[in-house]
Scaffold this active site. Structure first.
Site, PDB file in Angstrom:
ATOM      1  N   SER A  97       0.833  -1.199   0.000  1.00  0.00           N
ATOM      2  CA  SER A  97       0.000   0.000   0.000  1.00  0.00           C
ATOM      3  C   SER A  97       0.873   1.257   0.000  1.00  0.00           C
ATOM      4  O   SER A  97       1.646   1.452  -0.938  1.00  0.00           O
ATOM      5  CB  SER A  97      -0.976  -0.043   1.174  1.00  0.00           C
ATOM      6  OG  SER A  97      -2.007   0.899   1.027  1.00  0.00           O
ATOM      7  N   ASN A 102      -0.210  -4.263  -3.598  1.00  0.00           N
ATOM      8  CA  ASN A 102      -1.415  -3.439  -3.426  1.00  0.00           C
ATOM      9  C   ASN A 102      -1.076  -1.962  -3.458  1.00  0.00           C
ATOM     10  O   ASN A 102      -1.513  -1.182  -2.609  1.00  0.00           O
ATOM     11  CB  ASN A 102      -2.131  -3.809  -2.127  1.00  0.00           C
ATOM     12  CG  ASN A 102      -2.567  -5.261  -2.107  1.00  0.00           C
ATOM     13  OD1 ASN A 102      -1.818  -6.120  -1.650  1.00  0.00           O
ATOM     14  ND2 ASN A 102      -3.764  -5.545  -2.592  1.00  0.00           N
ATOM     15  N   HIS A 119      -7.409  -6.023  -0.409  1.00  0.00           N
ATOM     16  CA  HIS A 119      -6.259  -5.155  -0.163  1.00  0.00           C
ATOM     17  C   HIS A 119      -5.202  -5.770   0.741  1.00  0.00           C
ATOM     18  O   HIS A 119      -4.013  -5.526   0.549  1.00  0.00           O
ATOM     19  CB  HIS A 119      -6.741  -3.827   0.446  1.00  0.00           C
ATOM     20  CG  HIS A 119      -5.687  -2.769   0.475  1.00  0.00           C
ATOM     21  ND1 HIS A 119      -5.134  -2.250  -0.672  1.00  0.00           N
ATOM     22  CD2 HIS A 119      -5.072  -2.131   1.514  1.00  0.00           C
ATOM     23  CE1 HIS A 119      -4.235  -1.325  -0.350  1.00  0.00           C
ATOM     24  NE2 HIS A 119      -4.174  -1.249   0.961  1.00  0.00           N
TER      25      HIS A 119
END
Length: 272
Positions: free
Chosen positions: A96, A120, A241
């Site tokens: 992320s 992700n 995610h």
């Protein structure tokens, strides 16, 4: 697994977990998480690698950056941390926001990076998606934190996923709100900072996401991988995610394949 701190500049410390021996693999988690959020990868990959999972600034036991820090300052922090390890070039993986940081390190200091992985990650959000994350960043800066919404977005109702969700919920509840807000604001504004420089990432680049992740989409992963000269996209079906927690077998398999990818003197510069 050992818990260690490194002294950085300006009286800041970086806390990290370390396990195993061999070629170094540095892991950087996403916003609101902590070093332990990589536990399936630490457990598995430390059998063959020196795995170093670091708390992002303002998370876990790492000192926060200044409140208005942007993505480039998080990248500068990561560069300082890697240099302080005296282990470069390292294999560098992020999840992320950690993916934005790892990409930034790879394009600005390629000499520190043997291979790079973005799990992700986000890449050139749509205006609507950018507005949504900017709104969440503003809410965090005002002192409001919504835990239920991301949990519903990141996990489905399956028992294994809910077990991971409980861990994530505990990390979100324990995070320092100011550090979270700073990092999330940098994340919200950072998807385009290094986006056009992916062609400069010449080392082996793994870009991985889940097919059902609405914000770090499969198309984003493919675009990043296509932009990098040695990029590869991996999309894990029916995952969202937090794919490193919910599909650890598949993720670890992909990471192991990436870690076996050959590097050349042209793609890395060994520390002397």
């Amino acid at each position: 697994m050992t818990s260690t701190t490194l002294q950085l500049s300006n009286n800041r410390v970086a806390h990290y977990l370390e396990a195993g021996a061999g070629e170094p693999l540095v892991l950087i988690h996403g916003v609101g998480m902590q070093a332990l959020a990589w536990y399936p990868q630490i457990d598995d990959l430390s059998a063959d690698f020196r795995v170093i999972s670091v708390d992002m600034p303002g998370h876990g036991e790492s000192t926060a950056l200044e409140p208005n820090a942007d993505l480039t300052q998080f990248v500068a922090w990561a560069i300082e941390f890697i240099e302080a390890l005296h282990a470069s070039p390292v294999n560098l993986a992020g999840h992320s926001m950690g993916s934005l940081i790892t990409a930034g390190v790879a394009v600005t200091r390629p000499d520190l990076v043997r291979r790079v992985a973005a799990l992700n990650g986000v890449y050139k959000r749509t205006p609507e998606a950018r507005e949504a994350v900017l709104q969440r960043a503003a809410e965090l800066r005002s002192g409001s934190i919504d835990i239920e919404t991301p949990l519903k977005r990141w996990f489905n109702a399956e028992e294994a996923q809910q077990a991971a969700a409980l861990k994530v919920e505990s990390w979100l509840k324990s995070v320092d709100l100011a550090g979270y807000a700073t990092a999330y604001t940098a994340f919200a504004r950072g998807d385009e900072v290094y986006a056009d420089r992916w062609p400069a990432i010449r080392c082996p680049a793994l870009v991985l996401t889940g097919s059902d992740d609405p914000n770090s989409t499969a198309e984003m992963a493919r675009q990043m991988a296509q932009a990098a000269p040695n990029g590869q996209a991996v999309v894990i079906e029916n995952e969202r995610h937090m794919v490193n927690l919910t599909a650890p077998v598949e993720v670890n398999r992909a990471l192991r394949a990436w870690l076996k990818t050959a590097t050349t003197p042209e793609t890395i510069k060994l520390e002397v």
